[in-house]
Scaffold this active site. Structure first.
Site, mmCIF file in Angstrom:
data_model
loop_
_atom_site.group_PDB
_atom_site.id
_atom_site.type_symbol
_atom_site.label_atom_id
_atom_site.label_comp_id
_atom_site.label_asym_id
_atom_site.label_seq_id
_atom_site.Cartn_x
_atom_site.Cartn_y
_atom_site.Cartn_z
ATOM 1 N N GLY A 53 18.726 -52.090 72.503
ATOM 2 C CA GLY A 53 19.735 -52.035 72.815
ATOM 3 C C GLY A 53 19.736 -51.882 74.300
ATOM 4 C CG HIS A 54 18.571 -48.172 75.779
ATOM 5 N ND1 HIS A 54 17.916 -47.539 74.793
ATOM 6 C CD2 HIS A 54 19.441 -47.279 76.344
ATOM 7 C CE1 HIS A 54 18.508 -46.452 74.458
ATOM 8 N NE2 HIS A 54 19.551 -46.279 75.405
ATOM 9 C CG ASP B 179 27.954 -44.501 73.758
ATOM 10 O OD1 ASP B 179 28.004 -43.719 72.983
ATOM 11 O OD2 ASP B 179 26.716 -45.237 73.909
ATOM 12 C CG HIS C 16 17.791 -48.721 71.046
ATOM 13 N ND1 HIS C 16 18.794 -49.231 71.306
ATOM 14 C CD2 HIS C 16 18.440 -47.189 70.988
ATOM 15 C CE1 HIS C 16 19.735 -48.928 71.757
ATOM 16 N NE2 HIS C 16 19.656 -47.445 71.409
ATOM 17 C CG MET D 297 21.103 -39.738 78.141
ATOM 18 S SD MET D 297 21.906 -38.234 77.461
ATOM 19 C CE MET D 297 22.366 -38.455 75.925
ATOM 20 N NE ARG E 257 23.208 -38.016 68.892
ATOM 21 C CZ ARG E 257 23.823 -38.100 69.882
ATOM 22 N NH1 ARG E 257 24.144 -39.196 70.312
ATOM 23 N NH2 ARG E 257 23.956 -37.030 70.837
ATOM 24 C CD GLN F 96 25.481 -37.200 78.489
ATOM 25 O OE1 GLN F 96 25.098 -37.608 79.560
ATOM 26 N NE2 GLN F 96 25.667 -38.133 77.475
HETATM 27 O O1 PAF Z 1 25.165 -43.415 77.297
HETATM 28 C C1 PAF Z 1 24.350 -42.575 77.381
HETATM 29 O O2 PAF Z 1 23.110 -42.712 77.220
HETATM 30 C C2 PAF Z 1 24.555 -41.503 78.461
HETATM 31 O O3 PAF Z 1 25.824 -40.920 78.098
HETATM 32 C C3 PAF Z 1 24.410 -41.813 79.855
HETATM 33 C C4 PAF Z 1 25.593 -42.870 80.278
HETATM 34 C C5 PAF Z 1 23.236 -42.482 80.267
HETATM 35 C C6 PAF Z 1 24.801 -40.651 80.852
HETATM 36 O O4 PAF Z 1 23.930 -39.631 80.544
#
Ligand code: PAF
Length: 280
Positions: free
Chosen positions: A36-37, A150, A34, A30, A187, A61
């Protein structure tokens, strides 16, 4: 790096990569990227020939409009990070592109989606299933990468994959942490200085619970973590549950925490909702 904003162009770019025999990796995000991504992208880069990263704040979501409105959006910085990490395609669509009409699909996600985040955020996992299934249908990746912060989300996505019959590998990647232990999250930028200083207590207490759990039951360990976090400044635990790491279902409260169990916590930290987890 190719920045693509339409589904049609994305399909075309992926089709060309596949025609050239490339293995395709997808990293759904989303944005507000950072380290982590970036670790997910690095892993995809190592394991695949063609890496697509989606950068899309998925409205379906969010069960809280304020959270959606204040979700950090940093497209320019995201693009720089993706470019540096060697991403082939950054897919950055508008809401209208993804949802030309409302997505009314209701997924039968079952018990895995009914507890913890599912109970606290009604509709959240259905929204995740909507966007992730759309991305899987468009990209048809060989592998898709998700972060274990998550933890429950990964279990829900596996269930959605089973329901929809997608054929791909879901790769779960370890949580990336700041040097003081705070789990990296988009966040975190919303924490003020006082709460940024308090937030590492979450991971510290989770780690302390590993020792505590050796001589105590699941119920006692849940209480230990909740009480210790709640006694740190104004941190407030929404839940701490030790569950089966595959099914997300509660385990025997009188058992000792053991391998195959994960403790999942949600904490309000100065109005910011943070999540973290630990494997026993
Ligand atoms: O983990 C997230 O950033 C979101 O829930 C995802 C998997 C990209 C779906 O919008």
């Amino acid at each position: 790096m190719n920045v693509i904003r339409t589904v049609k162009e994305l399909r075309q770019a992926v089709a060309e990569a596949k025609a050239a025999g490339m293995k395709v990796g997808l990293v759904p995000t989303m944005g507000a990227l950072h380290a982590g991504h970036v670790s997910l992208i690095d892993r995809a880069r190592r394991e695949c020939d063609f890496v697509v990263v989606s950068d899309f704040v998925n409205p379906t979501q969010f069960n809280n409009q304020q959270d959606l409105l204040t979700y950090p959006r940093t497209e320019e910085a995201d693009c720089e990070k993706m470019e540096r990490a060697g991403v082939d395609v950054a897919f950055i669509p508008t809401v209208e592109e993804i949802y030309p009409e409302p997505d009314t699909r209701q997924f039968d996600l079952g018990p895995v989606a009914e507890v913890m985040e599912g109970a606290m955020r009604p509709g959240h996992f259905n929204g995740v299933a909507q966007i992730v299934s759309k991305l899987f249908a468009i990209v048809e990746p060989d592998k898709a990468y998700f972060g274990e912060k998550d933890f429950q989300q990964i279990a829900v996505i596996r269930r959605m994959v089973e329901l929809e019959g997608f054929s791909l590998e879901i790769v779960d990647c370890p949580i990336m942490r700041e040097p003081d232990g705070l789990a990296m999250s988009s966040r975190n930028v919303r924490l003020d200085a006082e709460h940024r200083a308090l937030a590492p207590a979450i991971n510290r207490v989770l780690r302390e619970s590993l020792d505590y759990a050796k001589k105590h039951t699941v119920a006692e360990t849940e209480r230990f973590v909740t009480d210790k976090i709640n006694s740190t400044g104004d941190l407030e635990t929404e839940y701490y549950r030790i569950v089966d790491a595959l099914t997300m279902q509660p385990v025997d409260p009188q058992a000792k925490p053991a391998k195959g169990m994960v403790g999942c916590v949600t904490v309000y930290c100065g109005g910011v909702r943070l999540i973290d987890n630990i494997k026993y």
